[in-house]
Design an enzyme around this catalytic site. Structure first.
Site, mmCIF file in Angstrom:
data_model
loop_
_atom_site.group_PDB
_atom_site.id
_atom_site.type_symbol
_atom_site.label_atom_id
_atom_site.label_comp_id
_atom_site.label_asym_id
_atom_site.label_seq_id
_atom_site.Cartn_x
_atom_site.Cartn_y
_atom_site.Cartn_z
ATOM 1 N N TYR A 134 2.515 0.776 -1.729
ATOM 2 C CA TYR A 134 1.917 2.156 -1.485
ATOM 3 C C TYR A 134 2.167 2.846 -0.168
ATOM 4 C CZ TYR A 134 -1.980 5.788 -0.990
ATOM 5 O OH TYR A 134 -2.597 6.926 -0.849
ATOM 6 N N ASP A 218 6.703 0.582 6.846
ATOM 7 C CA ASP A 218 5.225 1.175 6.792
ATOM 8 C C ASP A 218 4.415 0.633 7.403
ATOM 9 O OD1 ASP A 218 2.917 2.502 5.858
ATOM 10 O OD2 ASP A 218 3.640 3.347 3.900
ATOM 11 N N LYS A 247 -3.291 6.174 10.616
ATOM 12 C CA LYS A 247 -4.488 5.423 10.240
ATOM 13 C C LYS A 247 -5.302 5.126 11.916
ATOM 14 C CE LYS A 247 -4.513 3.716 5.546
ATOM 15 N NZ LYS A 247 -5.364 4.761 5.131
#
Length: 395
Positions: A134, A218, A247
């Site tokens: 993802y 990532d 985040k």
């Protein structure tokens, strides 16, 4: 109409059954709803609140910056101290030679920029990603998503993308001279908190190097101390060419970015100039908050705390395997997955925990896995409280 009705009527819904908790305040490791009920937060806004909610140092940095200026110019034209200071600190803590940062608003936007930089630098068309990966929900990021049923309604997406099996050495032979970049999560969070074998990421690095392809890590979920190291790449001694961050990067405000080797990042300023732009990326308020948050993580050695607390938490949870349908516990640091025998048991567990005042996460691609990602400032007393709630839910 009450807020719940207005929420359902006027906010675009992304789930048929939202949790619906109405937030009044958040502080440290707790969230309080409008009835005054306190919840212990073991998911941190899906990995955002690594230093907890409303950390005093972050709030003070926000107050100081508000008194100076907010948005003043499109990214990259004016000298703005919060951007410069955060980029400088990132260059000192990221694995060398990663030293130049492009700031964005989110992780998906950072992925888009990293993919563009990889194509421009290599002149190659192809991208490779992995099953159950993802990387965000914009069209480019979705193109390298390893979940076909999520991609299907939006196809056609980017061409020249191959999805390979995760943690499979033989599959890496596909990486060749047409591959611009391989993008990978060091630990797959949405894919079920999957941790690769010790040799796989080093093998991936070696294959990318031999093929002349860039390696993009990532670290949107795994960065900033979450796994017991500042960046998860450090567990395997692997340095990517580009690293995507978001985040926890903003200390609670929207902030993302990708950091890379200078010669790769330089391609975004030429042939043509201004070939990658953002209006609000690296907003000075977000960068001020992010700088304060990163300093807290470094000064308080929160990555070490995550390693120690995560190990203790995982040991306690592993002792519960076999209860309530729990069949496996895995993870690194304070990123832990609890796998259940069935989706029904998994859902029942999360609902029971929420009813007892404990907020847990879930994973997009495995409805049998609960994700734990508590703030890295979690105290022993708060850990014990959370473990007690989970033990009762499993009983």
């Amino acid at each position: 109409m009450n807020n719940h009705t207005l929420f359902l009527k006027y906010l675009c819904q992304t789930s048929p059954d939202p949790i619906g908790l109405e937030v009044a305040s958040a502080d440290g490791c707790t969230i309080t709803d409008t009835t005054g009920r306190r919840y212990l937060d073991f998911i941190s806004g899906i990995g955002v609140a690594n230093v907890g909610h409303r950390h005093p140092a972050v709030l003070e940095a926000i107050r100081r910056q508000i008194d100076r200026y907010l948005h003043v110019m499109v990214y990259g034209e004016y000298l703005q101290a919060p951007q410069i200071e955060l980029a400088t600190l990132l260059a000192t803590v990221a694995p060398p030679p990663l030293s130049v940062t492009y700031f964005t608003n989110s992780g998906a936007e950072a992925v888009e920029g990293a993919l563009k930089a990889a194509r421009k630098y290599t002149g190659r068309p192809g991208f490779i990603a992995f099953d159950r990966s993802y990387h965000g929900d914009t069209l480019g990021a979705m193109s390298v998503m390893g979940q076909s049923d999520v991609r299907r309604p939006y196809e056609p997406l980017l061409p020249d993308v191959q999805i390979l099996p995760w943690n499979d050495h033989a599959a890496l032979e596909v990486i060749d001279t047409q591959t611009a970049a391989v993008i990978v999560e060091p630990i797959q969070a949405e894919g079920g908190v999957r941790v690769p074998s010790a040799a796989w990421l080093p093998a991936l690095r070696a294959r990318c190097t031999s093929a002349g392809a860039l390696l993009i890590f990532d670290e949107v979920v795994t960065g900033f101390g979450r796994t017991g190291r500042l960046f998860a790449a450090e567990h395997w001694g692997v340095t990517p060419d580009l690293m995507v961050l978001a985040k926890a990067m903003g200390g609670g405000l929207p902030l993302g970015g990708f950091i890379g080797r200078p010669e790769i990042m330089a391609t975004l300023s030429r042939d043509p100039p201004l070939s990658h732009l953002t209006t609000f990326g690296g907003h000075p308020l977000s960068c001020a908050a992010g700088l304060a948050s990163l300093r807290v993580i470094l000064d308080q050695r929160l990555a070490d705390s995550a390693a120690q607390s995560g190990h203790a938490l995982m040991e306690q949870l592993q002792s519960r395997v076999g209860h309530g349908g729990l069949c496996a516990v895995r993870g690194l640091g304070m990123l832990i997955g609890m796998e259940f025998e069935s989706a029904t048991r998994c859902e029942r567990f999360t609902v029971r925990c929420r009813e007892s005042g404990l907020l847990l996460g879930w994973t997009l691609y495995d409805d049998r896995v609960v994700r734990l990602a508590p703030p890295l400032i979690l105290t022993d007393e708060e850990m014990a409280e959370g473990l007690s709630a989970m033990a009762a839910a499993l009983a």
